[in-house]
Design a protein around this motif. Sequence first.
Motif, PDB file in Angstrom:
ATOM      1  N   ILE A  97       0.920  -1.066   0.048  1.00  0.00           N
ATOM      2  CA  ILE A  97      -0.160   0.049  -0.701  1.00  0.00           C
ATOM      3  C   ILE A  97       1.258   0.914  -0.181  1.00  0.00           C
ATOM      4  CG2 ILE A  97      -1.749   0.790   1.344  1.00  0.00           C
ATOM      5  CD1 ILE A  97      -2.654  -1.700  -0.317  1.00  0.00           C
ATOM      6  N   TYR A  98       0.744   1.385  -0.948  1.00  0.00           N
ATOM      7  CA  TYR A  98       1.770   2.679  -1.190  1.00  0.00           C
ATOM      8  C   TYR A  98       1.267   4.254  -1.783  1.00  0.00           C
ATOM      9  CZ  TYR A  98       6.057   0.198  -1.840  1.00  0.00           C
ATOM     10  OH  TYR A  98       6.947  -0.598  -2.083  1.00  0.00           O
ATOM     11  N   PRO A  99       1.535   5.601  -0.643  1.00  0.00           N
ATOM     12  CA  PRO A  99       0.893   6.597  -0.842  1.00  0.00           C
ATOM     13  C   PRO A  99       0.818   7.452  -2.300  1.00  0.00           C
ATOM     14  CG  PRO A  99       2.726   6.846   0.299  1.00  0.00           C
ATOM     15  CD  PRO A  99       2.685   5.147   0.096  1.00  0.00           C
ATOM     16  N   ASP A 100       0.135   8.032  -2.445  1.00  0.00           N
ATOM     17  CA  ASP A 100       0.229   8.832  -4.184  1.00  0.00           C
ATOM     18  C   ASP A 100       1.161  10.184  -3.637  1.00  0.00           C
ATOM     19  OD1 ASP A 100      -1.806   6.826  -5.564  1.00  0.00           O
ATOM     20  OD2 ASP A 100      -3.429   7.802  -4.252  1.00  0.00           O
ATOM     21  N   ASN A 101       0.922  10.445  -2.268  1.00  0.00           N
ATOM     22  CA  ASN A 101       1.421  12.021  -1.929  1.00  0.00           C
ATOM     23  C   ASN A 101       2.778  11.795  -1.770  1.00  0.00           C
ATOM     24  OD1 ASN A 101      -1.071  11.813  -0.435  1.00  0.00           O
ATOM     25  ND2 ASN A 101      -1.046  12.980  -1.706  1.00  0.00           N
ATOM     26  N   ILE A 102       3.892  11.789  -2.489  1.00  0.00           N
ATOM     27  CA  ILE A 102       5.327  11.761  -2.113  1.00  0.00           C
ATOM     28  C   ILE A 102       5.513  12.791  -1.202  1.00  0.00           C
ATOM     29  CG2 ILE A 102       7.651  11.697  -3.455  1.00  0.00           C
ATOM     30  CD1 ILE A 102       6.474  10.761  -5.919  1.00  0.00           C
ATOM     31  N   GLY A 103       6.341  12.359  -0.063  1.00  0.00           N
ATOM     32  CA  GLY A 103       7.707  13.198   0.534  1.00  0.00           C
ATOM     33  C   GLY A 103       6.445  13.901   1.599  1.00  0.00           C
ATOM     34  N   VAL A 104       5.566  13.044   2.240  1.00  0.00           N
ATOM     35  CA  VAL A 104       4.398  13.588   2.604  1.00  0.00           C
ATOM     36  C   VAL A 104       4.287  12.389   4.323  1.00  0.00           C
ATOM     37  CG1 VAL A 104       2.151  14.097   3.544  1.00  0.00           C
ATOM     38  CG2 VAL A 104       2.724  14.321   1.142  1.00  0.00           C
ATOM     39  N   PRO A 105       4.670  12.761   4.782  1.00  0.00           N
ATOM     40  CA  PRO A 105       4.633  11.688   6.667  1.00  0.00           C
ATOM     41  C   PRO A 105       3.283  10.591   6.486  1.00  0.00           C
ATOM     42  CG  PRO A 105       5.485  13.827   7.070  1.00  0.00           C
ATOM     43  CD  PRO A 105       4.654  14.381   5.556  1.00  0.00           C
ATOM     44  N   LEU A 106       3.694   9.138   6.661  1.00  0.00           N
ATOM     45  CA  LEU A 106       2.276   8.589   6.124  1.00  0.00           C
ATOM     46  C   LEU A 106       1.312   9.287   7.610  1.00  0.00           C
ATOM     47  CD1 LEU A 106       1.988   5.779   4.836  1.00  0.00           C
ATOM     48  CD2 LEU A 106       2.315   4.928   7.178  1.00  0.00           C
ATOM     49  N   GLU A 107       1.340   9.823   8.106  1.00  0.00           N
ATOM     50  CA  GLU A 107      -0.103  10.787   9.277  1.00  0.00           C
ATOM     51  C   GLU A 107      -0.559  11.966   7.972  1.00  0.00           C
ATOM     52  OE1 GLU A 107       3.050  11.796  11.372  1.00  0.00           O
ATOM     53  OE2 GLU A 107       3.272  10.833  10.120  1.00  0.00           O
TER      54      GLU A 107
END
Length: 334
Positions: A15-25
């Motif tokens: 499960i990878y975030p679409d937002n790069i450089g953003v903390p997971l929370e």
Amino acid sequence: MAHEVLAMGRISVDIYPDNIGVPLEDVTGFGKYLGGSPSNVAVAAARHGRRSGIITRTGEDPFGEYLHRELRKFGVDDGFVTGVPGLQTPATFCAIMPPDSFPLYFYGRFPTAPDLQIEAGSLDLDAIRHAGIFWSTVTGLCQEPSRSAHLAAHRARPREELPPGRYTVLDLDYRPMFWDSEAEAAEQVSRILPHVNVAIGNEAECAVAVGAGSPDEQADRLLAAGVGIAVVKLGAEGVLAKTGTERVVSAPFRVETVNGLGAGDAFGGAFCHGLLSGWPLVAVLDYANAAGAIVASRLSCADAMPTPAEVYALLAGQDRPAPEPLEPLEPLER
């Protein structure tokens, strides 16, 4: 026909975030992908045209069905992938903080996971014995029954009986959250090393397997343990490979890192392709190093595995010679 590359071990949904450089929370959107190091290696090998398969287990749930579908989509044989009643397919979350921070959070793996329930009695030892390359990882040794299953698989193909052009690879993939101690991991690695003729790991992983030291010292210790090819990844310094008669270093490729998590698996699949192609070690190492760099410049892992054309393009763009097969290898028949 036998598998050219048959891997064994971990599988999960990444499960990878679409937002790069953003903390997971603070992430607001995610994508899901096939994951798990040996599964990714099988996908990478298939991208290079190799007949590949994976021995693993999932939960009997929608995520398990998703992984079957993805394996088939990528051309990986899922005939040795079975469900485990009562366990959920694991999911792995990560934050993407380039250039060098990609923390992983494992869900559904504690106290155990389906892929750690592979049993020795369920293995197709004939398929393992006849594979061109059999690939496994240290993570698969962290608990039973997977530990005994891996040992049985390796015993089915003694390295002294492997014909030319066939390889048994141990990925020294050490993840401390799966072990009680480094000493426990080192003990289990020592049981498997006598069965493999290729070992691959970074400096920290090699330290667990054969002790701390310079990369050359670590490679030499792996060779002393009977490994034919020792590969030590040097991070920003490239990759070192040694045999009894050669020492080769592949310099790093210049790319902008987006997500470094799949680079090692891309390296592994391309390394297998190069070995099976009969290339010189320097060509195998450069080709695999380039494949890893390409994936490091992309978001996902399995979906990001490069094609040969993409690897050749990077080699040409950075003035590295493109490898060619020396001569056709004998067909792999069951």
